[in-house]
Design an enzyme around this catalytic site. Structure first.
Site, PDB file in Angstrom:
ATOM      1  N   ASP A  83       2.576  -9.810   1.304  1.00 15.79           N
ATOM      2  CA  ASP A  83       1.558  -8.764   1.346  1.00 15.79           C
ATOM      3  C   ASP A  83       1.069  -8.559   2.782  1.00 15.79           C
ATOM      4  O   ASP A  83       1.508  -9.270   3.692  1.00 15.79           O
ATOM      5  CB  ASP A  83       0.417  -9.161   0.388  1.00 15.79           C
ATOM      6  CG  ASP A  83      -0.248  -7.947  -0.241  1.00 15.79           C
ATOM      7  OD1 ASP A  83      -0.136  -6.839   0.331  1.00 15.79           O
ATOM      8  OD2 ASP A  83      -0.894  -8.108  -1.297  1.00 15.79           O
ATOM      9  N   SER A 143       5.500  -5.695   1.716  1.00 18.22           N
ATOM     10  CA  SER A 143       4.461  -4.670   1.517  1.00 18.22           C
ATOM     11  C   SER A 143       4.271  -3.823   2.773  1.00 18.22           C
ATOM     12  O   SER A 143       3.438  -2.919   2.796  1.00 18.22           O
ATOM     13  CB  SER A 143       3.140  -5.331   1.119  1.00 18.22           C
ATOM     14  OG  SER A 143       3.302  -6.041  -0.088  1.00 18.22           O
ATOM     15  N   ARG A 157       7.227  -2.260  -1.124  1.00 17.06           N
ATOM     16  CA  ARG A 157       6.206  -1.399  -1.710  1.00 17.06           C
ATOM     17  C   ARG A 157       5.874  -0.331  -0.683  1.00 17.06           C
ATOM     18  O   ARG A 157       5.635  -0.650   0.473  1.00 17.06           O
ATOM     19  CB  ARG A 157       4.972  -2.259  -2.022  1.00 17.06           C
ATOM     20  CG  ARG A 157       5.172  -3.226  -3.209  1.00 17.06           C
ATOM     21  CD  ARG A 157       5.022  -2.476  -4.522  1.00 17.06           C
ATOM     22  NE  ARG A 157       3.869  -1.601  -4.450  1.00 17.06           N
ATOM     23  CZ  ARG A 157       2.610  -2.040  -4.495  1.00 17.06           C
ATOM     24  NH1 ARG A 157       2.343  -3.299  -4.702  1.00 17.06           N
ATOM     25  NH2 ARG A 157       1.602  -1.187  -4.379  1.00 17.06           N
ATOM     26  N   ASP A 183      -1.112   0.351  -5.167  1.00 13.76           N
ATOM     27  CA  ASP A 183      -0.937  -0.559  -6.307  1.00 13.76           C
ATOM     28  C   ASP A 183      -1.064   0.221  -7.616  1.00 13.76           C
ATOM     29  O   ASP A 183      -1.943   1.068  -7.757  1.00 13.76           O
ATOM     30  CB  ASP A 183      -2.052  -1.617  -6.334  1.00 13.76           C
ATOM     31  CG  ASP A 183      -1.881  -2.677  -5.263  1.00 13.76           C
ATOM     32  OD1 ASP A 183      -0.956  -2.578  -4.447  1.00 13.76           O
ATOM     33  OD2 ASP A 183      -2.712  -3.607  -5.268  1.00 13.76           O
TER      34      ASP A 183
END
Ligand SMILES: *[C@@H]1O[C@H](CO)[C@@H](O)[C@H](O)[C@H]1NC(C)=O
Ligand SMILES: *[C@@H]1O[C@H](CO)[C@@H](O)[C@H](O)[C@H]1NC(C)=O
Ligand SMILES: *[C@@H]1O[C@H](CO)[C@@H](O)[C@H](O)[C@H]1NC(C)=O
Length: 406
Positions: free
Chosen positions: A158, A190, A214, A218
């Site tokens: 992340d 991320s 990603r 979210d």
């Protein structure tokens, strides 16, 4: 001879420009990830069944085997944030919270592996994780080694509490540190999701260092969230669909089938669009309580086969007409497509529309056999200019495969 040399060099050049090659994610990875459903519940004293601790992951692994998810392809069991102790150990290594993971991550990995599954873990590129646990800043290599020693199979890295300008160097560096451990670890970045606010991410570079990434917000437990992600993927700003392929996939975030926010039709729509978009399929739901309808959608072999098509081509939104969108994705056998008609209508009555295969770019003169995907029924044989009449429910989807007729 000269020709051979030329082309071998060209081949080397091309492979150097291609995506991360660690032999993983040749099709979109599938599994279960704790975050959307279980968040940062660390209260094992009052909520032992739902807290982020080893028994949650062991119970999900048990269900994945017993209820057929593993055999359908869902092989990763993934920890998200809030697993770690707030302190690194005396050697500055990450350690699991000793109360919630009394046997440690390595033993959890052993348990998960004994079930024929893989274990994923979560880290953060910054000084702290999003939930306030130790981040990997200054410890990237130590953490890569720790995860490899624990026999972890996937890392989601992340980007909270980090300097965005470091990411361009730091995410690739972690990719190299993971590689140096010698253990194949699927790398989920991320990275683009954090920098997308300040410009178009360099997707070819991201694909060179990450297996999946990603690139947007979210997912939350609502149709608004799911449809917003679908719109982002339909817009495809920065042409990110072009870099998807075996080894590298855009990740629109978890499947929320079986949770609280989606109707049955909306769950079908998420499943269908995630199949068309060649998206990683990470369920985030309580597999101990899931209702049979949601379970059957998650286990639908025809829909999973579209998602897992070996070509790995990400589908695109081809048509937007009022509340209707048509999406398509080339699949095997060559010349075939999977297509989805999505209705965003909230009007309360199904929409009927006519579609030609020509509008999906199909031109095989002998026509195509069209099969609906969820229930597997034959829709018929259609030549490119024939009209297929399709009925689609409000906030629902029609998903089908068209294969050349011989
Ligand atoms: C490391 O990278 C090389 C070169 O891309 C690749 O062949 C190898 O499989 C990678 N190893 C691991 C463990 O990821
Ligand atoms: C998609 O593009 C449209 C038109 O440019 C824009 O209005 C919309 O906000 C975009 N949607 C998302 C989710 O980015
Ligand atoms: C997107 O990438 C593909 C493949 O590289 C290319 O053919 C296409 O022209 C690109 N589209 C845009 C809008 O840049």
């Amino acid at each position: 001879m000269r020709v051979v040399v030329c082309c071998m060099l060209l081949g080397a050049l091309f492979s150097a420009l291609e995506g991360l090659d660690n032999g993983l994610a040749l099709t979109p990875p599938m599994g279960w990830l704790a975050w959307e459903r279980f968040r940062c519940d660390i209260d094992c004293a009052d909520d032992p069944k739902n807290c982020i601790g080893q028994s949650l992951f062991m119970e999900m692994a048990d269900r994945m085997v017993a209820d057929g998810y593993r055999d359908a392809g869902y092989t990763y069991v993934n920890i998200d944030d809030c697993w770690a102790s707030k302190q690194r150990d005396a050697n500055f290594r990450l350690q699991a919270d000793p109360k919630r993971f009394p046997d440690g991550i390595k033993n959890l990995a052993k348990y998960v592996h004994s079930k024929g599954l893989k274990l994923g873990i979560y880290g953060d590129f910054g000084i702290l994780t999003c939930g306030g646990y130790p981040g990997s800043k200054f410890f990237l290599q130590t953490d890569a080694q720790t995860f490899a020693e624990w026999e972890v199979d996937m890392l989601k890295l992340d980007g909270c509490y980090s300097d965005l300008s470091d990411m361009d160097v730091g995410y690739p560096l972690m990719s190299e540190f993971l590689n140096k451990t010698g253990r194949p670890i699927l790398y989920s970045c991320s990275w683009p999701a954090y920098i997308v606010g300040s410009g178009i991410p360099n997707y070819p570079k991201i694909a060179k260092y990450c297996n999946i990434w990603r690139n947007y917000a979210d997912v939350q437990d609502s149709w608004d969230s799911v449809i917003n992600i679908i719109e982002y993927y339909g817009n495809d700003t920065g042409n990110f669909s072009a870099v998807a392929g075996p080894g590298n996939f855009n990740d629109p975030d978890m499947l929320i089938l079986g949770d609280f926010g989606l109707s049955y039709q909306q769950q079908r729509a998420q499943m269908a669009l995630w199949a068309i978009m060649a998206s990683p399929l990470f369920m985030s739901t309580d597999l101990r309580k899931i209702d049979p309808q949601s379970k059957n959608l998650l286990l639908n072999t025809n829909v999973i086969a579209i998602n897992q098509d070996p070509l790995g081509i990400q589908g695109k939104r081809l048509v937007t007409e009022g509340a209707i969108e048509v999406w398509a994705r080339p699949i095997l056998p060559h010349g075939s497509v999977a297509f989805a008609v999505l209705s965003k209508s909230t009007g309360g009555t199904p929409t009927t529309m006519g579609l030609t295969l020509k509008s999906l770019g199909l031109s095989h003169k002998q026509g195509y056999n069209v099969t609906e995907a969820f229930d597997g029924f034959a829709v018929g044989m259609f030549r490119p200019k024939d009209t297929i009449t399709i009925q689609v429910d409000p906030t629902g989807v029609f998903l089908a495969v068209a294969k050349p007729h011989h």
